[in-house]
Design an enzyme around this catalytic site. Structure first.
Site, PDB file in Angstrom:
ATOM      1  N   THR A   5     -16.389 -18.188  70.856  1.00 32.44           N
ATOM      2  CA  THR A   5     -16.667 -18.741  69.524  1.00 32.44           C
ATOM      3  C   THR A   5     -16.486 -17.654  68.463  1.00 32.44           C
ATOM      4  O   THR A   5     -16.243 -16.491  68.787  1.00 32.44           O
ATOM      5  CB  THR A   5     -18.122 -19.258  69.408  1.00 32.44           C
ATOM      6  OG1 THR A   5     -18.997 -18.127  69.415  1.00 32.44           O
ATOM      7  CG2 THR A   5     -18.497 -20.214  70.503  1.00 32.44           C
ATOM      8  N   LYS A  58     -32.741 -11.663  69.243  1.00 33.75           N
ATOM      9  CA  LYS A  58     -32.719 -12.588  70.375  1.00 33.75           C
ATOM     10  C   LYS A  58     -33.928 -12.357  71.298  1.00 33.75           C
ATOM     11  O   LYS A  58     -34.425 -13.283  71.926  1.00 33.75           O
ATOM     12  CB  LYS A  58     -31.401 -12.451  71.147  1.00 33.75           C
ATOM     13  CG  LYS A  58     -30.200 -12.927  70.335  1.00 33.75           C
ATOM     14  CD  LYS A  58     -30.189 -14.436  70.208  1.00 33.75           C
ATOM     15  CE  LYS A  58     -29.600 -14.945  68.934  1.00 33.75           C
ATOM     16  NZ  LYS A  58     -29.638 -16.396  68.797  1.00 33.75           N
ATOM     17  N   ILE A  89     -20.703 -23.413  69.562  1.00 30.05           N
ATOM     18  CA  ILE A  89     -21.442 -24.124  70.618  1.00 30.05           C
ATOM     19  C   ILE A  89     -22.218 -25.300  70.016  1.00 30.05           C
ATOM     20  O   ILE A  89     -22.266 -26.394  70.579  1.00 30.05           O
ATOM     21  CB  ILE A  89     -22.423 -23.145  71.310  1.00 30.05           C
ATOM     22  CG1 ILE A  89     -21.668 -21.960  71.929  1.00 30.05           C
ATOM     23  CG2 ILE A  89     -23.257 -23.846  72.361  1.00 30.05           C
ATOM     24  CD1 ILE A  89     -22.547 -20.793  72.356  1.00 30.05           C
ATOM     25  N   TYR A 106     -28.914  -7.360  66.713  1.00 32.74           N
ATOM     26  CA  TYR A 106     -28.720  -8.719  67.247  1.00 32.74           C
ATOM     27  C   TYR A 106     -29.629  -8.933  68.460  1.00 32.74           C
ATOM     28  O   TYR A 106     -30.353  -9.923  68.554  1.00 32.74           O
ATOM     29  CB  TYR A 106     -27.257  -8.926  67.639  1.00 32.74           C
ATOM     30  CG  TYR A 106     -26.978 -10.242  68.348  1.00 32.74           C
ATOM     31  CD1 TYR A 106     -26.987 -11.451  67.635  1.00 32.74           C
ATOM     32  CD2 TYR A 106     -26.717 -10.294  69.721  1.00 32.74           C
ATOM     33  CE1 TYR A 106     -26.738 -12.659  68.275  1.00 32.74           C
ATOM     34  CE2 TYR A 106     -26.468 -11.494  70.368  1.00 32.74           C
ATOM     35  CZ  TYR A 106     -26.481 -12.675  69.646  1.00 32.74           C
ATOM     36  OH  TYR A 106     -26.237 -13.877  70.294  1.00 32.74           O
TER      37      TYR A 106
HETATM   38  N1  LIG Z   1     -21.016 -17.227  71.838  1.00 37.82           N
HETATM   39  C1  LIG Z   1     -21.690 -16.579  72.761  1.00 37.82           C
HETATM   40  O1  LIG Z   1     -21.122 -15.948  73.671  1.00 37.82           O
HETATM   41  C2  LIG Z   1     -23.190 -16.575  72.750  1.00 37.82           C
HETATM   42  C3  LIG Z   1     -23.859 -15.838  73.744  1.00 37.82           C
HETATM   43  C4  LIG Z   1     -25.235 -15.819  73.731  1.00 37.82           C
HETATM   44  C5  LIG Z   1     -25.937 -16.531  72.789  1.00 37.82           C
HETATM   45  N2  LIG Z   1     -25.268 -17.239  71.837  1.00 37.82           N
HETATM   46  C6  LIG Z   1     -26.061 -17.960  70.843  1.00 37.82           C
HETATM   47  O2  LIG Z   1     -25.603 -19.294  70.711  1.00 37.82           O
HETATM   48  C7  LIG Z   1     -25.866 -19.775  69.388  1.00 37.82           C
HETATM   49  C8  LIG Z   1     -24.614 -20.375  68.794  1.00 37.82           C
HETATM   50  O3  LIG Z   1     -23.651 -19.353  68.680  1.00 37.82           O
HETATM   51  P1  LIG Z   1     -22.084 -19.646  68.576  1.00 37.82           P
HETATM   52  O4  LIG Z   1     -21.441 -18.842  69.625  1.00 37.82           O
HETATM   53  O5  LIG Z   1     -21.838 -21.098  68.513  1.00 37.82           O
HETATM   54  O6  LIG Z   1     -21.770 -18.947  67.187  1.00 37.82           O
HETATM   55  P2  LIG Z   1     -20.779 -19.378  65.990  1.00 37.82           P
HETATM   56  O7  LIG Z   1     -19.643 -20.149  66.492  1.00 37.82           O
HETATM   57  O8  LIG Z   1     -20.543 -18.132  65.220  1.00 37.82           O
HETATM   58  O9  LIG Z   1     -21.703 -20.376  65.141  1.00 37.82           O
HETATM   59  C9  LIG Z   1     -22.811 -19.877  64.480  1.00 37.82           C
HETATM   60  C10 LIG Z   1     -23.482 -21.020  63.754  1.00 37.82           C
HETATM   61  O10 LIG Z   1     -24.591 -20.487  63.031  1.00 37.82           O
HETATM   62  C11 LIG Z   1     -24.458 -20.859  61.657  1.00 37.82           C
HETATM   63  N3  LIG Z   1     -25.040 -19.876  60.761  1.00 37.82           N
HETATM   64  C12 LIG Z   1     -24.795 -18.552  60.673  1.00 37.82           C
HETATM   65  N4  LIG Z   1     -25.520 -18.001  59.697  1.00 37.82           N
HETATM   66  C13 LIG Z   1     -26.266 -18.995  59.160  1.00 37.82           C
HETATM   67  C14 LIG Z   1     -27.229 -19.062  58.134  1.00 37.82           C
HETATM   68  N5  LIG Z   1     -27.572 -17.980  57.429  1.00 37.82           N
HETATM   69  N6  LIG Z   1     -27.810 -20.261  57.859  1.00 37.82           N
HETATM   70  C15 LIG Z   1     -27.464 -21.367  58.547  1.00 37.82           C
HETATM   71  N7  LIG Z   1     -26.552 -21.365  59.529  1.00 37.82           N
HETATM   72  C16 LIG Z   1     -25.954 -20.197  59.832  1.00 37.82           C
HETATM   73  C17 LIG Z   1     -22.950 -20.965  61.434  1.00 37.82           C
HETATM   74  O11 LIG Z   1     -22.715 -21.709  60.259  1.00 37.82           O
HETATM   75  P3  LIG Z   1     -21.612 -21.240  59.145  1.00 37.82           P
HETATM   76  O12 LIG Z   1     -20.368 -21.975  59.511  1.00 37.82           O
HETATM   77  O13 LIG Z   1     -22.209 -21.653  57.846  1.00 37.82           O
HETATM   78  O14 LIG Z   1     -21.466 -19.755  59.274  1.00 37.82           O
HETATM   79  C18 LIG Z   1     -22.553 -21.674  62.724  1.00 37.82           C
HETATM   80  O15 LIG Z   1     -22.836 -23.044  62.666  1.00 37.82           O
HETATM   81  C19 LIG Z   1     -26.391 -18.566  68.605  1.00 37.82           C
HETATM   82  O16 LIG Z   1     -27.799 -18.630  68.555  1.00 37.82           O
HETATM   83  C20 LIG Z   1     -25.957 -17.379  69.436  1.00 37.82           C
HETATM   84  O17 LIG Z   1     -26.797 -16.261  69.268  1.00 37.82           O
HETATM   85  C21 LIG Z   1     -23.910 -17.286  71.792  1.00 37.82           C
END
Ligand SMILES: NC(=O)c1ccc[n+]([C@@H]2O[C@H](COP(=O)([O-])OP(=O)(O)OC[C@H]3O[C@@H](n4cnc5c(N)ncnc54)[C@H](OP(=O)(O)O)[C@@H]3O)[C@@H](O)[C@H]2O)c1
Length: 356
Positions: A273, A240, A80, A236
């Site tokens: 994602t 959150k 995202i 998790y």
């Molecule tokens: N996807 C969903 O359905 C969903 C639903 C509710 C909330 N969210 C929230 O939306 C946000 C984005 O999630 P996403 O779905 O885009 O997840 P994602 O595709 O897994 O991306 C996660 C991001 O966080 C970074 N990250 C993870 N561990 C890290 C660390 N220790 N230090 C720095 N960066 C780190 C990753 O970088 P690397 O490439 O280095 O790992 C990546 O850029 C999150 O806060 C998640 O909780 C997502």
């Protein structure tokens, strides 16, 4: 009677089948507490997915030029966050990305947006939000780059990972998703205050990207690092929920100190994602392709939180599908949010929040 029993058997079988294939984590629940967490996570996820579908027309955000503004985002190299970065650039906003792999982040951004459109507008800096030392170094780097910051997006996260302790001795999901962001916000507060003095009539915004999963749990102050009980989905959800509490409490600080800063906790929706890496759903890609939001659709509520003029002065709110939504009932409890805030300050040796 025989027919009813067979029907009941079939229903139970079907529910077991669903839980087996759609678990939020690869771990199989081993006791009632784990099963409760699993069931609540699945139900909350399904309800959110339903809401995403019903409210899909509302999930819209109008981009505008905000030239002169500076945004800091953690993560953003994929998922995202990558589309959040793209939209920020489309708004002419300068960005500092805090990522684990700056070179990889540069390549990812260049793969989705024409380089000539944003030349010189992004700094790719190293930051591991699970390592407090790395967060401190990143904050120093931001301070060197920009004396004023207008938008902070605490986006980086991992979900439902197996138990792991960080260098600082913290449970890793809480550290990466919440504690590191708490520290970053504290360290960048002087820059955010400087940003709030930019004479453009707009509040500075702090965005703690949360999740609907926060509603499935509670903060356990007696076992904050999950040493007694650890279930990946629950840990998790706790991280959150902590972000929602943090968002609410920040708002009281900003009001008390009369600062032109506001905070929001957006839930992006259920989005296709890499976050689901540790979930059984990851093995059924067609399901995610078919029923989940795309990362671009997921980025909209986060951008809405960061720039929407409608939200001006309406901080301390939990958002979903580009509007207000109901957060955990305890998030309204000032004493509870203050308790977590004070606890985290103590954990990080912060004497006065925002004073370095
Ligand atoms: N996807 C969903 O359905 C969903 C639903 C509710 C909330 N969210 C929230 O939306 C946000 C984005 O999630 P996403 O779905 O885009 O997840 P994602 O595709 O897994 O991306 C996660 C991001 O966080 C970074 N990250 C993870 N561990 C890290 C660390 N220790 N230090 C720095 N960066 C780190 C990753 O970088 P690397 O490439 O280095 O790992 C990546 O850029 C999150 O806060 C998640 O909780 C997502």
């Amino acid at each position: 009677m025989g027919f009813l029993l067979s029907l009941l058997y079939l229903i139970v079988f079907f529910i077991c089948f669903l839980f087996y294939f759609f678990r939020s984590t690869n771990t199989i629940p081993k006791n009632w507490r784990e099963l409760k967490s699993e069931v609540l996570t699945i139900v909350e996820g399904m309800m959110s997915q339903n809401q995403d579908f019903i409210l899909r027309k509302r999930n819209r955000i109008k981009l505008m030029s905000l030239n002169g503004r500076v945004a800091v985002i953690t993560g953003g190299n994929r998922g995202i966050g990558l589309f959040v970065v793209k939209k920020l650039l489309q708004c002419d906003i300068k960005i500092v990305m805090g990522v684990r792999n700056p070179e990889g982040a540069k390549q990812a951004v260049e793969s989705i947006i024409d380089k000539s459109l944003y030349e010189g507008k992004i700094n790719y800096e190293h930051c591991d939000t699970g390592d407090m030392n790395s967060v401190r170094k990143f904050a120093e780097r931001v301070q060197q780059l920009h004396p004023a910051v207008h938008i902070l997006i605490n986006n980086a996260a991992v979900m439902a990972t197996p138990y792991q302790e960080t260098k600082d001795g913290f449970e890793s999901q809480m550290a990466i998703n919440y504690t590191g962001h708490f520290l970053l916000t504290h360290l960048l507060l002087p820059q955010l205050i400087a940003g709030s003095k930019t004479n453009d009539g707009k509040n500075v915004r702090i965005i703690n990207v949360s999740s609907c999963a926060h509603r499935t749990t509670d903060i356990d102050f007696d076992d904050f690092h999950c040493k007694k009980f650890y279930y990946p989905a629950d840990a998790y959800a706790k991280s959150k929920l902590a972000q929602v509490y943090f968002t609410k409490y920040l708002e009281t600080i900003f009001k008390e100190r009369d600062l032109k800063i506001q905070s929001h906790a957006p839930h992006p929706g259920i989005v296709n994602t890499g976050l689901f890496e540790h979930s059984t759903i990851n093995f059924i890609p067609w399901f995610k392709d078919l029923f989940y939001k795309t990362p671009e659709q997921g980025s909209r509520t986060i951008i809405y939180a960061a720039i929407s003029p409608y939200l001006e002065g309406k901080g301390g709110t939990y958002l979903s599908n580009c509007y207000f939504d109901k957060s955990h009932s305890k998030a309204k409890n000032f004493a509870e949010t203050k308790r977590l805030f004070d606890y985290t300050c103590q954990l990080l040796n912060i004497k006065t929040f925002g004073v370095i």
